[in-house]
Design an enzyme around this catalytic site. Structure first.
Site, mmCIF file in Angstrom:
data_model
loop_
_atom_site.group_PDB
_atom_site.id
_atom_site.type_symbol
_atom_site.label_atom_id
_atom_site.label_comp_id
_atom_site.label_asym_id
_atom_site.label_seq_id
_atom_site.Cartn_x
_atom_site.Cartn_y
_atom_site.Cartn_z
ATOM 1 C CD GLU A 127 -2.778 1.352 2.428
ATOM 2 O OE1 GLU A 127 -2.688 0.505 3.326
ATOM 3 O OE2 GLU A 127 -3.608 2.273 2.444
ATOM 4 C CE LYS A 172 -5.966 -0.124 1.610
ATOM 5 N NZ LYS A 172 -6.595 -0.722 2.781
HETATM 6 P P1 13P Z 1 -9.320 4.066 4.102
HETATM 7 O O1 13P Z 1 -10.101 3.382 3.004
HETATM 8 O O2 13P Z 1 -10.163 4.593 5.214
HETATM 9 O O3 13P Z 1 -8.323 5.041 3.553
HETATM 10 O O4 13P Z 1 -8.479 2.929 4.846
HETATM 11 C C1 13P Z 1 -7.892 1.943 4.143
HETATM 12 C C2 13P Z 1 -6.648 1.539 4.829
HETATM 13 O O5 13P Z 1 -6.474 0.403 5.189
HETATM 14 C C3 13P Z 1 -5.619 2.557 5.012
HETATM 15 O O6 13P Z 1 -4.417 1.951 5.337
#
Ligand code: 13P
Length: 337
Positions: free
Chosen positions: A178, A220
């Site tokens: 991510e 992500k």
């Molecule tokens: P949000 O969709 O609230 O941004 O959170 C996703 C997430 O796991 C952030 O690390």
């Protein structure tokens, strides 16, 4: 099952053409902030009650294929004493775990951040696996200013993501990678596009250097959007800018791209996902969600910490999950709200 087969099995269980991932992995300070907003104290029991309410939602597995948990939740149980990872898997929702330890400043790169938690990661992952986690998540964060992220910031963050992902795969745990370019600020959508493209190139370069198998990970990323102090972009604009960057920077071997919501409202995040899937044409990856706030917010506000609101909160979660499934087909319209 050897490690490679385990990774492939987890990808098979998590990636399809209609479901998404639910993020329920708020750290202690973040869940406190969410609970403060509805006047609920962040006790262990309240967190357990709320998160087991979410996972116990009947029919959730029709729309959700994976759930990212916080460490504490792995060992908590629902109202009939069933461990929460088992509650998820009973609906074919794969349980996973957030393994990073949060962010701090990156020395030598003013304004950039870096995420902590690599020390002891392999040992922690081995325990999480025992507790039922089959995938992991690690988030690197990139603030946008005229000078950030710096080149050093992009390289250092990419290196950490790749090291994390390599450790996960060695242990048979699918890594969710991510890199989040933040929405904070008043920059134009073009600036977000530029930064996101640079960030993703650095990330995939580092993943390659570290031998991470792209078929066995999930990306992500943020969507490409203007800074939140700017005029909002239309779903069509977001979709076009996002797909352009992803096509330039994400190899076709990545099975699934699951967007974070990052501060978009629930309806906005669904409309944007819908537009992305309408414009996807022959894109090689699944284009899905890994939303935290955009899935949970309505449920949280219906619940308000009251036991009697349990079912109504579950219905609020189910509605968002279902509408995002429709958005994966490009079949969402705002009147369905
Ligand atoms: P949000 O969709 O609230 O941004 O959170 C996703 C997430 O796991 C952030 O690390």
């Amino acid at each position: 099952m050897n490690t490679e087969q385990a990774l492939q099995q987890t990808i098979n269980d998590m990636v399809d053409d209609h479901r998404g991932i639910l993020a329920v992995d708020e750290s202690a300070p973040t869940i406190k902030k969410r609970f403060d907003a509805i006047g609920v104290e962040s006790t262990e029991e309240n967190r357990r009650f709320y998160r087991s309410l979410l996972l116990d939602t009947k029919g959730l597995g029709d729309h959700i294929s994976g759930v990212i948990l916080f460490e504490e939740t792995l060992t908590q149980k629902n109202h009939v004493g069933k461990p929460l990872p088992e509650v998820a898997w009973a609906q074919k929702i794969v349980p996973g775990i957030k393994v990073d330890k949060g962010k701090g400043p990156l020395s030598g790169a003013p304004g950039d951040l870096i995420t902590r938690g690599l020390d002891g990661l392999a040992e922690r992952l081995a325990v999480y696996k025992e507790q039922g986690a089959r995938f992991a998540k690690w988030r690197e964060v990139y603030p946008v200013t005229p000078n950030n992220p710096t080149r050093l910031g992009r390289l250092a963050n990419a290196e950490v993501l790749a090291r994390y992902a390599a450790v996960c795969q060695e242990l048979g745990v699918v890594p969710i990678v991510e890199p989040e370019v933040l929405m904070d600020g008043d920059h134009e959508i073009e600036r977000c596009a530029q930064v996101t493209e640079h960030v993703l190139h650095a990330v995939f370069h580092a993943l390659h250097l570290h031998g991470v198998v792209l078929e066995h990970m999930i990306l992500k990323p943020n969507m490409v959007v203007p800074g939140k102090d700017r005029r909002r972009a239309t779903p069509g604009e977001v979709a076009e800018a996002t797909l352009k960057v992803l096509r330039r920077a994400v190899p076709a071997s990545v099975p699934s791209i699951n967007f974070l919501s990052g501060g978009q409202g629930p309806e906005e995040a669904t409309a944007n996902l819908n537009a992305i899937n309408q414009l996807r044409r022959n894109a090689p990856w699944q284009l899905s969600i890994s939303y935290g706030r955009a899935l949970q917010q309505p449920a949280l506000h219906v619940w308000k910490g009251k036991e009697e609101n349990r079912e109504a909160a579950q219905q609020a979660l189910l509605k968002r999950a279902r509408l995002n499934s429709l958005a994966r087909q490009g079949e969402y319209t705002p009147d369905l709200e």
